[in-house]
Design a protein around this motif. Structure first.
Motif, mmCIF file in Angstrom:
data_model
loop_
_atom_site.group_PDB
_atom_site.id
_atom_site.type_symbol
_atom_site.label_atom_id
_atom_site.label_comp_id
_atom_site.label_asym_id
_atom_site.label_seq_id
_atom_site.Cartn_x
_atom_site.Cartn_y
_atom_site.Cartn_z
ATOM 1 N N LEU A 108 0.837 -1.189 0.000
ATOM 2 C CA LEU A 108 0.000 0.000 0.000
ATOM 3 C C LEU A 108 0.876 1.243 0.000
ATOM 4 C CD1 LEU A 108 -2.729 -0.942 2.660
ATOM 5 C CD2 LEU A 108 -2.831 -1.230 0.177
ATOM 6 N N THR A 109 0.391 2.304 -0.629
ATOM 7 C CA THR A 109 1.118 3.564 -0.662
ATOM 8 C C THR A 109 0.850 4.344 0.624
ATOM 9 O OG1 THR A 109 -0.703 4.779 -1.687
ATOM 10 C CG2 THR A 109 0.859 3.656 -3.169
ATOM 11 N N MET A 110 1.635 5.393 0.862
ATOM 12 C CA MET A 110 1.414 6.232 2.035
ATOM 13 C C MET A 110 0.022 6.862 2.027
ATOM 14 S SD MET A 110 5.034 8.058 2.928
ATOM 15 C CE MET A 110 4.294 8.871 4.332
ATOM 16 N N PRO A 111 -0.453 7.405 0.895
ATOM 17 C CA PRO A 111 -1.823 7.939 0.899
ATOM 18 C C PRO A 111 -2.865 6.879 1.247
ATOM 19 C CG PRO A 111 -0.625 8.787 -0.989
ATOM 20 C CD PRO A 111 0.244 7.727 -0.360
ATOM 21 N N GLU A 112 -2.675 5.657 0.777
ATOM 22 C CA GLU A 112 -3.627 4.586 1.093
ATOM 23 C C GLU A 112 -3.571 4.228 2.571
ATOM 24 O OE1 GLU A 112 -3.546 2.511 -3.360
ATOM 25 O OE2 GLU A 112 -2.325 1.702 -1.728
ATOM 26 N N GLU A 113 -2.370 4.172 3.124
ATOM 27 C CA GLU A 113 -2.249 3.820 4.542
ATOM 28 C C GLU A 113 -2.803 4.924 5.441
ATOM 29 O OE1 GLU A 113 1.293 0.530 4.747
ATOM 30 O OE2 GLU A 113 1.718 2.539 5.519
ATOM 31 N N ILE A 114 -2.526 6.184 5.102
ATOM 32 C CA ILE A 114 -3.054 7.265 5.943
ATOM 33 C C ILE A 114 -4.568 7.298 5.848
ATOM 34 C CG2 ILE A 114 -3.067 9.249 4.358
ATOM 35 C CD1 ILE A 114 -1.672 9.295 7.931
ATOM 36 N N MET A 115 -5.118 6.958 4.667
ATOM 37 C CA MET A 115 -6.575 6.923 4.520
ATOM 38 C C MET A 115 -7.184 5.850 5.420
ATOM 39 S SD MET A 115 -9.172 8.340 3.226
ATOM 40 C CE MET A 115 -8.284 9.409 2.109
ATOM 41 N N LEU A 116 -6.547 4.696 5.523
ATOM 42 C CA LEU A 116 -7.049 3.643 6.396
ATOM 43 C C LEU A 116 -7.061 4.100 7.849
ATOM 44 C CD1 LEU A 116 -5.402 0.408 4.921
ATOM 45 C CD2 LEU A 116 -7.754 1.218 4.645
ATOM 46 N N LEU A 117 -6.022 4.835 8.251
ATOM 47 C CA LEU A 117 -5.970 5.330 9.621
ATOM 48 C C LEU A 117 -7.022 6.408 9.878
ATOM 49 C CD1 LEU A 117 -2.107 5.598 10.213
ATOM 50 C CD2 LEU A 117 -3.664 3.836 11.080
ATOM 51 N N LEU A 118 -7.439 7.105 8.825
ATOM 52 C CA LEU A 118 -8.405 8.197 8.965
ATOM 53 C C LEU A 118 -9.853 7.732 8.881
ATOM 54 C CD1 LEU A 118 -6.642 10.981 6.842
ATOM 55 C CD2 LEU A 118 -6.814 10.858 9.332
ATOM 56 N N LEU A 119 -10.063 6.425 8.694
ATOM 57 C CA LEU A 119 -11.418 5.882 8.653
ATOM 58 C C LEU A 119 -11.753 5.196 9.970
ATOM 59 C CD1 LEU A 119 -11.687 4.231 5.112
ATOM 60 C CD2 LEU A 119 -12.815 6.322 5.872
ATOM 61 N N ASP A 120 -12.932 5.458 10.484
ATOM 62 C CA ASP A 120 -13.374 4.786 11.696
ATOM 63 C C ASP A 120 -13.584 3.303 11.418
ATOM 64 O OD1 ASP A 120 -15.877 3.813 13.460
ATOM 65 O OD2 ASP A 120 -14.802 5.381 14.553
ATOM 66 N N ASP A 121 -13.016 2.460 12.262
ATOM 67 C CA ASP A 121 -13.096 1.012 12.044
ATOM 68 C C ASP A 121 -14.528 0.489 12.070
ATOM 69 O OD1 ASP A 121 -10.407 0.610 11.654
ATOM 70 O OD2 ASP A 121 -9.981 0.191 13.758
ATOM 71 N N LYS A 122 -15.365 1.068 12.917
ATOM 72 C CA LYS A 122 -16.716 0.546 13.080
ATOM 73 C C LYS A 122 -17.686 1.067 12.028
ATOM 74 C CE LYS A 122 -16.312 -0.194 18.075
ATOM 75 N NZ LYS A 122 -16.854 0.152 19.428
ATOM 76 N N THR A 123 -17.616 2.374 11.739
ATOM 77 C CA THR A 123 -18.609 2.968 10.839
ATOM 78 C C THR A 123 -18.156 3.038 9.385
ATOM 79 O OG1 THR A 123 -17.801 5.242 11.143
ATOM 80 C CG2 THR A 123 -19.400 4.412 12.748
ATOM 81 N N GLY A 124 -16.843 3.028 9.150
ATOM 82 C CA GLY A 124 -16.348 3.192 7.790
ATOM 83 C C GLY A 124 -16.400 4.626 7.313
#
Length: 218
Positions: free
Chosen positions: A3-19
């Protein structure tokens, strides 16, 4: 899966429960996306910077539409533009890049897209983790946690990710409050690393300086 840095930071910026995106004060989230894009371009050797300008050093397509579009934007603008300018400029289009990054994560099977209505009226779009993507999400956090909780020298990618997480105020999404008290100095140590077996362009320092200046002013 890489995964790229933008993809990884996006995953961290999404709530795990709600998406849905977590609540970051504007424009911190936009700058986080813009900075991740620039950092990935820097890591890949496609941009460099001096005190007065950020410049394209390689026009070779990467195959990643997010990176290639940002690179085209930078290369087709005439004039002396520094990295600060490009963080703000790309940040203005963060919604567009965010959509592209999310689409990439859906295409890779890391996320799934769900659309519905909030209060039966307002469009509501969520990006919960796909079953096959759970490992990728856990791997990002687990990898960054390992860097912070152990003493090994991190890879440049991970050092940059932690610096960006610190500047964006999302370190609490990676380690607990108790762990932060214990390894707070380690967070700063890792985030401030700039050369780890290779030379990283000075765009990294300028990205950090702007993100941290913004965080300190709010």
């Amino acid at each position: 899966m890489k995964l790229t840095m933008p993809e990884e930071i996006m995953l961290l910026l999404l709530d795990d429960k709600t998406g849905r995106p977590i609540g970051l004060p504007a424009p911190a989230g936009d700058y986080a996306v813009a900075s991740a894009i620039l950092m990935q371009l820097s890591l890949d050797g496609r941009i460099d910077t001096d005190p007065e300008r950020l410049m394209v050093t390689s026009h070779k397509p990467s195959g990643d539409p997010v990176q290639d579009e940002a690179l085209t934007l930078i290369s087709t603008n005439v004039g002396m533009r520094d990295s600060r300018h490009w963080i703000v400029e790309i940040g203005r289009h963060a919604d567009h890049y965010r959509s592209m990054i999310l689409d990439r994560l859906v295409a890779k099977g890391v996320l799934k897209k769900e659309e519905g209505r909030f209060l039966w009226v307002f469009p509501d779009r969520r990006y919960p983790k796909a079953a096959e993507g759970e490992a990728e999400v856990l791997e990002v956090r687990a990898r960054l946690r390992k860097v912070l909780l152990e003493d090994d020298i991190p890879e440049p990618h991970d050092s940059l990710m932690i610096g960006l997480a610190r500047a964006s105020g999302i370190i609490p999404l990676i380690i607990t409050a108790q762990e932060q008290e214990r390894v707070g100095k380690r967070v700063d140590q890792v985030a401030d690393l700039e050369e780890l077996g290779r030379t990283l362009s000075s765009v990294t320092r300028e990205v950090y300086a702007m993100m941290l200046a913004f965080a300190g002013a709010h």
